[in-house]
Structures are given as structure tokens and as C-alpha cells.
Design a protein around this motif. Structure first.
Motif, short mmCIF file in Angstrom:
data_model
loop_
_atom_site.label_atom_id
_atom_site.label_comp_id
_atom_site.label_asym_id
_atom_site.label_seq_id
_atom_site.Cartn_x
_atom_site.Cartn_y
_atom_site.Cartn_z
N LEU A 80 45.27 100.91 3.23
CA LEU A 80 44.58 100.55 1.99
C LEU A 80 43.84 99.23 2.15
CD1 LEU A 80 47.19 101.50 -0.76
CD2 LEU A 80 44.99 102.58 -0.34
N GLY A 81 44.50 98.24 2.75
CA GLY A 81 43.88 96.94 2.92
C GLY A 81 42.65 96.99 3.81
N ILE A 82 42.75 97.71 4.93
CA ILE A 82 41.62 97.81 5.85
C ILE A 82 40.45 98.54 5.19
CG2 ILE A 82 40.86 98.86 8.02
CD1 ILE A 82 43.63 98.28 9.13
N MET A 83 40.75 99.63 4.50
CA MET A 83 39.69 100.38 3.83
C MET A 83 39.03 99.54 2.74
SD MET A 83 39.67 103.18 5.53
CE MET A 83 38.53 104.13 4.55
N LEU A 84 39.84 98.77 1.99
CA LEU A 84 39.29 97.95 0.90
C LEU A 84 38.37 96.86 1.45
CD1 LEU A 84 39.16 97.04 -2.04
CD2 LEU A 84 41.27 95.74 -1.65
N VAL A 85 38.83 96.17 2.50
CA VAL A 85 38.01 95.08 3.07
C VAL A 85 36.67 95.63 3.57
CG1 VAL A 85 37.86 93.43 4.97
CG2 VAL A 85 39.98 93.62 3.65
N ASN A 86 36.71 96.74 4.30
CA ASN A 86 35.47 97.30 4.83
C ASN A 86 34.59 97.87 3.73
OD1 ASN A 86 35.46 97.54 8.07
ND2 ASN A 86 37.57 97.67 7.33
N PHE A 87 35.20 98.42 2.68
CA PHE A 87 34.41 98.93 1.56
C PHE A 87 33.66 97.80 0.87
CE2 PHE A 87 33.76 100.31 -2.81
CZ PHE A 87 33.27 101.60 -2.64
N VAL A 88 34.34 96.67 0.69
CA VAL A 88 33.70 95.52 0.04
C VAL A 88 32.57 94.98 0.92
CG1 VAL A 88 34.06 93.14 -0.71
CG2 VAL A 88 35.75 94.89 -1.28
N ILE A 89 32.80 94.90 2.23
CA ILE A 89 31.76 94.39 3.13
C ILE A 89 30.52 95.28 3.09
CG2 ILE A 89 31.20 94.02 5.57
CD1 ILE A 89 34.09 93.14 5.98
N VAL A 90 30.74 96.59 3.06
CA VAL A 90 29.62 97.52 3.06
C VAL A 90 28.78 97.37 1.80
CG1 VAL A 90 29.07 99.98 2.83
CG2 VAL A 90 30.60 99.22 4.64
N GLN A 91 29.42 97.02 0.68
CA GLN A 91 28.68 96.88 -0.57
C GLN A 91 27.64 95.77 -0.50
OE1 GLN A 91 29.23 99.38 -2.73
NE2 GLN A 91 30.71 99.95 -1.14
N PHE A 92 27.90 94.75 0.34
CA PHE A 92 26.98 93.62 0.44
C PHE A 92 26.04 93.75 1.64
CE2 PHE A 92 30.68 91.96 -1.84
CZ PHE A 92 30.06 91.40 -2.95
N ALA A 93 26.26 94.76 2.48
CA ALA A 93 25.41 94.92 3.66
C ALA A 93 24.07 95.52 3.24
CB ALA A 93 26.10 95.82 4.68
N PRO A 94 22.97 94.97 3.73
CA PRO A 94 21.64 95.51 3.37
C PRO A 94 21.36 96.80 4.14
CG PRO A 94 21.41 93.71 4.93
CD PRO A 94 22.88 93.79 4.59
N GLY A 95 20.40 97.56 3.61
CA GLY A 95 19.94 98.75 4.33
C GLY A 95 20.86 99.94 4.19
N GLY A 96 21.15 100.38 2.96
CA GLY A 96 22.00 101.53 2.74
C GLY A 96 21.27 102.83 3.01
N PRO A 97 21.93 103.98 2.76
CA PRO A 97 21.30 105.27 3.02
C PRO A 97 20.05 105.51 2.19
CG PRO A 97 23.36 105.56 1.82
CD PRO A 97 23.31 104.14 2.27
N ILE A 98 20.02 104.98 0.96
CA ILE A 98 18.83 105.15 0.13
C ILE A 98 17.65 104.40 0.75
CG2 ILE A 98 17.82 104.64 -2.13
CD1 ILE A 98 20.48 105.18 -3.40
N ASP A 99 17.91 103.21 1.25
CA ASP A 99 16.85 102.45 1.92
C ASP A 99 16.34 103.19 3.15
OD1 ASP A 99 17.02 100.34 0.11
OD2 ASP A 99 18.65 99.40 1.23
#
Length: 362
Positions: free
Chosen positions: A17-36
């Protein structure tokens, strides 16, 4: 021991849970998502490909809705309705916490979702790619341990001799050169690059492999793996060999070794019957990390060079395309395998040295 295993298994849940949460939060701030990624294809006039598979819309529809991108840098001039449809299709119209909870609920049933850009369930992709990475990792680790352990013991016995000095020099040279450079060198020498054409350049089996006899299938399988495994193992000898040597040197100087020798025991029995158990503990401690490193990081470039579609390459491509279901699915698998291997390493501790009791320390 059963109680300790049960506790470790329960601890895997909050760790995941902790690893998934940390990486999920990081991805939210990373630029260049699938829509981009899709918007970029629409702006550049790409047809089919990612945008068509992900949205069901052709590039012409996207292109017809493009205005001057300088007016709205955030959406590159894309029609707001199309942008809203994209967000809904990818699930980005929901709050962040709701997306995370939905992901955890699906992962409890091993439902990793469907790839954004490959139109296939992530589970199918992982099951398809994982055996290739496991083949590379297991055979490489088997070869590394088979050579490094006896070599490390020999270097400990011959410490300070010419054998020790020359083998150390060769090991450090192999350690200093990256594995992918060895892979390129092997291709040039043995895969039709410039000299010999003894081994295949790509793939893990030949065409028509299913029609071969069992013996021919085995030979063909190892024929294709020969160069990738060699490239992976050349740089892996140094650390394990020197670790084994230093562990044996530390144990050899202890009193119980002098006592065993004074009783007239042969050197072989002293080394492998008494020193081996104690010296191997620190070697076993690094086994899970070494295996995970070879399985999912060290083999990634090797998979690219030899066109082996393993799980390391799958995760790398997912990061490039921001294919979040594959990214989190492979992360979940990597983490789970790592935790299980760590538990197996602890159990192996107690098998080698029964004096170790993890349960009494809790």
C-alpha cells in the motif's frame, strides 16, 4: 517459524500500500500524461497509433478541432469537448483519492485494468512477458552463483597469490564495463556483426519452434539465450566473488577453524563443512536484491538489444508512453516478487544456520 512467516506475510500488505501510494502521488505531479501524448499526436498530424486506439477517434477528427496552439498552451488548441471525453475515458474526471481507491480495490482481485495504448489487459501482458524476464534472471543467477562461489572460496584460500591478484584484476575489469557494452561486443563477434555468425541476433526461440522435438526445442531455447545470459553474467561475477572471498577470510581466522584443523580434518572438509555455513549467510542476504536487479533492471537494456519482449522492456515502454495501468501493474508485480524473495531469503537463513531464530526476536 510459522508465526514469523505469518507476520511477514501480513506486513506485505501495508508495504505494498505504501509503495503504491507514494508512486501514485508522484505520478500525479509528473508532466506529460497519456492525454498529453494523444494531444501531441493530434497536433503533429499522427494517424492511428496511440490516439486512435485510446480514443476511438481518428486523427482527422482531432486535427479538425485544432486551433492556434499558442492561444491555449495547456490543451494545444484542442476542442474542450474532446478534451473532456479524453479525461472521462482515462478516468481523470474523477477525484484523485477516488481513482486511487478504485485502483486498490481492483488490485485486490488482481485486476490491473487494460493498457491505454495496447488494447489488452495488463494481466495478460505481464503473464506473456514475465517468463522471458524470469528465464534471463534465473539462468543468469544460476551461472553467476555457480562460478562465483567456488571462485570466491578459491581466492580466499589463495589470498595474496598470483591467482588472487590476476583474477581480481579480471573481475574488476568485467565489473567496470556495463553489460550492454558486452552485449554489443558479443553481437559484433558472434551474431553476424563483423566476424562469426554463430548465434541468433534476436528473439528467444526460432520460427517453427512448436514443431520441433523436445530436445531440439531445448537446444534452440538455450541457443537464443546464450548471448543475453553471457552479457548479463559477465558484470555480475565481481561483487559476489569478492563478497564470498571476504566472508570466507573472516571466518577462516576464527578459533573454531583452527580447532578443526588441529583435529586433522582435511582442508576441503574445513572449508565446506564448517566455514561454508557461516560465510554464506551474508551472501544469501544479497540474493533477493540481486535477483530483482537482474530480473527487472539489469535485463532491460539486454531485452532491448536482443529484441526480447520481457517485463523490464514492458515497464520501460509504459513509462515512455505514460501507460499508467502497465506502470502500476508491473510495479505491483515487482514489489510483490521482491517481498516474497526477501521472505525466502530469511527462511534460507534458518536452514543454513539453525541457531538463527527470527521469531524469538519479535
Amino acid at each position: 517459524m510459522a508465526g514469523y512467516i505469518a507476520k511477514r506475510l501480513l506486513l506485505m500488505i501495508p508495504t505494498l500500500l505504501g509503495i503504491m501510494l507514494v508512486n501514485f502521488v508522484i505520478v500525479q505531479f509528473a508532466p506529460g500524461g497519456p492525454i498529453d501524448q494523444i494531444i501531441e499526436q493530434m497536433v503533429s498530424g499522427g494517424s492511428g497509433g496511440v490516439s486512435t486506439r485510446a480514443t476511438g477517434m481518428s486523427a482527422d477528427i482531432g486535427a479538425s478541432s485544432l486551433n492556434d496552439s499558442s492561444r491555449n498552451p495547456a490543451s494545444r488548441g484542442l476542442d474542450p469537448e474532446i478534451l473532456a471525453d479524453l479525461e472521462k475515458q482515462f478516468g481523470f474526471d474523477k477525484p484523485v483519492h477516488e481513482r486511487f481507491l478504485n485502483m486498490l480495490y481492483n488490485y485486490m482481485t488482481l485486476d490491473f485494468g487494460e493498457s491505454y495504448f495496447q488494447d489488452r489487459p495488463v494481466v495478460d501482458l505481464v503473464i506473456e512477458r514475465l517468463p522471458i524476464s524470469i528465464s534471463l534472471g534465473l539462468w543468469s543467477m544460476l551461472l553467476i552463483y555457480t562460478i562465483s562461489l567456488p571462485l570466491g572460496v578459491r581466492k580466499a584460500v589463495k589470498d595474496g597469490t598470483r591467482f588472487d591478484i590476476w583474477t581480481s584484476a579480471l573481475l574488476f575489469i568485467g565489473y567496470a564495463v556495463p553489460g550492454f557494452l558486452f552485449a554489443i561486443l558479443l553481437i559484433i563477434l558472434f551474431a553476424g556483426g563483423s566476424y562469426f555468425d554463430w548465434f541468433p541476433l534476436r528473439g528467444i526461440v526460432s520460427d517453427g519452434w512448436g514443431d520441433m522435438s523436445l530436445f531440439d526445442q531445448i537446444i534452440d531455447y538455450f541457443w537464443h539465450l546464450a548471448l543475453p545470459i553471457t552479457a548479463l553474467t559477465i558484470g555480475g561475477f565481481a561483487t559476489l566473488t569478492m563478497l564470498t572471498k571476504n566472508s570466507f577470510l573472516e571466518e577462516i581466522s576464527k578459533q573454531f577453524v583452527l580447532t578443526a584443523r588441529s583435529k586433522g580434518m582435511s582442508e576441503r572438509r574445513v572449508m565446506y563443512g564448517h566455514v561454508f555455513r557461516n560465510a554464506m549467510l551474508i551472501v544469501i542476504a544479497g540474493f533477493p536484491a540481486a535477483l530483482i536487479g537482474i530480473l527487472f533492471t539489469g535485463s532491460m537494456l539486454i531485452e532491448v538489444i536482443f529484441s526480447l519482449e520481457g517485463i523490464g522492456l514492458l515497464g520501460f515502454e509504459a513509462v515512455l508512453t505514460r501507460d499508467y495501468p502497465i506502470m502500476f501493474g508491473t510495479l505491483f508485480v515487482f514489489t510483490l516478487i521482491g517481498l516474497v524473495l526477501q521472505l525466502i531469503g530469511d527462511i534460507t537463513y534458518t536452514l543454513i544456520d539453525p541457531r538463527i531464530d527470527f521469531e524469538s526476536r519479535d
